[in-house]
Every structure is written in C-alpha cells, then in structure tokens.
Enzyme design. Structure first.
Site, mmCIF file in Angstrom:
data_model
loop_
_atom_site.group_PDB
_atom_site.id
_atom_site.type_symbol
_atom_site.label_atom_id
_atom_site.label_comp_id
_atom_site.label_asym_id
_atom_site.label_seq_id
_atom_site.Cartn_x
_atom_site.Cartn_y
_atom_site.Cartn_z
ATOM 1 N N TYR A 227 -16.889 -8.447 2.736
ATOM 2 C CA TYR A 227 -16.237 -9.203 1.648
ATOM 3 C C TYR A 227 -17.176 -9.465 0.467
ATOM 4 O O TYR A 227 -16.976 -10.427 -0.275
ATOM 5 C CB TYR A 227 -15.690 -10.523 2.192
ATOM 6 N N ASN B 72 -4.519 -15.497 7.097
ATOM 7 C CA ASN B 72 -3.273 -14.825 6.713
ATOM 8 C C ASN B 72 -3.052 -13.520 7.485
ATOM 9 O O ASN B 72 -2.348 -12.630 7.037
ATOM 10 C CB ASN B 72 -3.233 -14.629 5.195
ATOM 11 N N HIS C 80 -5.543 -7.868 6.713
ATOM 12 C CA HIS C 80 -6.221 -7.378 5.498
ATOM 13 C C HIS C 80 -5.743 -5.957 5.247
ATOM 14 O O HIS C 80 -5.539 -5.193 6.191
ATOM 15 C CB HIS C 80 -7.739 -7.355 5.717
ATOM 16 N N GLU D 137 -14.072 0.850 2.512
ATOM 17 C CA GLU D 137 -13.754 0.053 3.697
ATOM 18 C C GLU D 137 -13.529 0.903 4.947
ATOM 19 O O GLU D 137 -13.851 0.461 6.053
ATOM 20 C CB GLU D 137 -12.518 -0.804 3.418
HETATM 21 P P1 IDP Z 1 -6.043 -10.199 -0.262
HETATM 22 O O1 IDP Z 1 -6.492 -10.227 1.188
HETATM 23 O O2 IDP Z 1 -4.578 -10.489 -0.396
HETATM 24 O O3 IDP Z 1 -6.479 -8.942 -0.982
HETATM 25 P P2 IDP Z 1 -8.194 -11.556 -1.697
HETATM 26 O O4 IDP Z 1 -8.006 -12.336 -2.959
HETATM 27 O O5 IDP Z 1 -8.870 -10.232 -1.788
HETATM 28 O O6 IDP Z 1 -6.753 -11.432 -0.986
HETATM 29 O O7 IDP Z 1 -9.011 -12.502 -0.701
HETATM 30 C C1 IDP Z 1 -9.555 -11.961 0.490
HETATM 31 C C2 IDP Z 1 -9.255 -12.937 1.616
HETATM 32 O O8 IDP Z 1 -9.929 -14.177 1.332
HETATM 33 C C3 IDP Z 1 -7.776 -13.340 1.760
HETATM 34 O O9 IDP Z 1 -7.017 -12.425 2.494
HETATM 35 C C4 IDP Z 1 -7.905 -14.671 2.459
HETATM 36 O O10 IDP Z 1 -8.172 -14.523 3.860
HETATM 37 C C5 IDP Z 1 -9.137 -15.267 1.781
HETATM 38 N N1 IDP Z 1 -8.783 -16.085 0.612
HETATM 39 C C6 IDP Z 1 -8.391 -15.672 -0.615
HETATM 40 N N2 IDP Z 1 -8.156 -16.689 -1.440
HETATM 41 C C7 IDP Z 1 -8.417 -17.811 -0.730
HETATM 42 C C8 IDP Z 1 -8.367 -19.211 -1.036
HETATM 43 O O11 IDP Z 1 -8.027 -19.639 -2.143
HETATM 44 N N3 IDP Z 1 -8.692 -20.061 -0.013
HETATM 45 C C9 IDP Z 1 -9.082 -19.629 1.225
HETATM 46 N N4 IDP Z 1 -9.150 -18.330 1.548
HETATM 47 C C10 IDP Z 1 -8.824 -17.426 0.591
HETATM 48 MG MG MG Z 2 -8.380 -8.231 -1.440
#
Ligand code: IDP
Ligand code: MG
Length: 140
Positions: A49, A112, A115, A126
């Site tokens: 990350y 969530n 990924h 990746e």
């Molecule tokens: P994505 O997984 O939908 O591409 P990204 O913005 O790339 O989202 O963020 C990577 C991961 O970081 C997210 O899937 C989530 O697990 C975590 N994340 C992103 N934004 C937040 C936040 O505002 N609070 C806590 N965790 C976050």
């Molecule tokens: Mg992302």
C-alpha cells in the site's frame, strides 16, 4: 483479455467468505488464473500500500492487512480491472451499490472485504507482488 489482482482481506477470510466471494467473480464471467492463501507481514502490507503512505489511514490499514490470513488471486477476463472494481463496489460499503461485494459483506471503510487493482499500471505491479512468473504461465 486483461488480468487484475484481487485480495480477500482478513475480515473476509475470518468470516469464511472465500467461496462466496470467488463465486461472485466467477458468476460475472471472470476466471481465476492463480490463487493462494497467505499472510502479510506489517512490512509487506506497507510495501503493498506504499501509494497511500502519506494518507492518515496508512498505519491502521497496514496493521489491519497484516492482522490475519488473506487470499490473493489473479482474475482474467475482458475489461477485468474495471469489471472487478464494479463488482466490488465503492470503497466505503455504505456508499456501495446494492449487490456489490462490499455492500453485501463490507464492515466499514477500512474492513471492506476485498481489494482490486485500480488500473493496468497497478495490476502490473500488484500481480508480481504475490505471484511468480511460474505461477502465472499457461494456467488456463
Ligand atoms: P480502494 O480499495 O477502493 O481502491 P483506496 O482509496 O485505494 O480504496 O484505499 C485502499 C484501502 O484503504 C481501502 O480499500 C480501505 O481498506 C482503506 N481505506 C481507504 N480510505 C479509508 C479511510 O478513509 N479510512 C479507513 N480506511 C480507508
Ligand atoms: Mg485503491
């Protein structure tokens, strides 16, 4: 044909959702090219990350991503990167559309459940993070 990297995050593995999540991708026409269960160290999670290193959630996210086993897979299909992102839904499960994996299973914006690579450039970095050339050759 395009390839993308998908992870089932620790909350998905912990809740025994591996099969259900893979089924959703398969039912949408994507094919599993390579697959493994593994566990990241904190340093590996930080490397994976790295693009988010300056974001406020980086420390928590990388602790979480190294807190338990995950499943890594390479999915293949037409527009696999975009379609995988659509099937997963928005980052925050509260904002994800009905029927998406994050809407169905996501716990919160961090936990969530899945990924997926966000661009061809990301997929290119990746996929080798988790799979060797040998693991990707002539598997379909
Ligand atoms: P994505 O997984 O939908 O591409 P990204 O913005 O790339 O989202 O963020 C990577 C991961 O970081 C997210 O899937 C989530 O697990 C975590 N994340 C992103 N934004 C937040 C936040 O505002 N609070 C806590 N965790 C976050
Ligand atoms: Mg992302």
């Amino acid at each position: 044909m395009e390839r993308t990297l998908v992870l089932i995050k620790p909350d998905g593995v912990e809740r025994n959702l591996i099969g259900k999540i893979i089924s959703i991708f398969e039912e949408n026409g994507l094919r599993v090219v390579a697959l493994k269960k593994t566990k990241l160290t904190k340093d590996q999670a930080k490397a994976f990350y790295l693009v988010h290193k300056d974001r406020p959630f980086y420390e928590d996210l990388t602790t979480y991503m190294s807190s338990g086993p995950i499943v890594a897979m390479v999915l293949e299909g037409k527009d696999a990167i975009k379609r995988t992102r659509e099937i997963m839904g928005a980052t925050d499960p509260k904002e994800a559309q009905e029927g998406t994996i994050r809407k169905l299973f996501g716990l919160d914006k961090e936990k969530n459940t899945v990924h997926g690579s966000d661009s061809p450039e990301s997929a290119l970095k990746e996929i080798p993070f988790f799979f060797s050339e040998q693991e990707l050759i002539a598997l379909i």
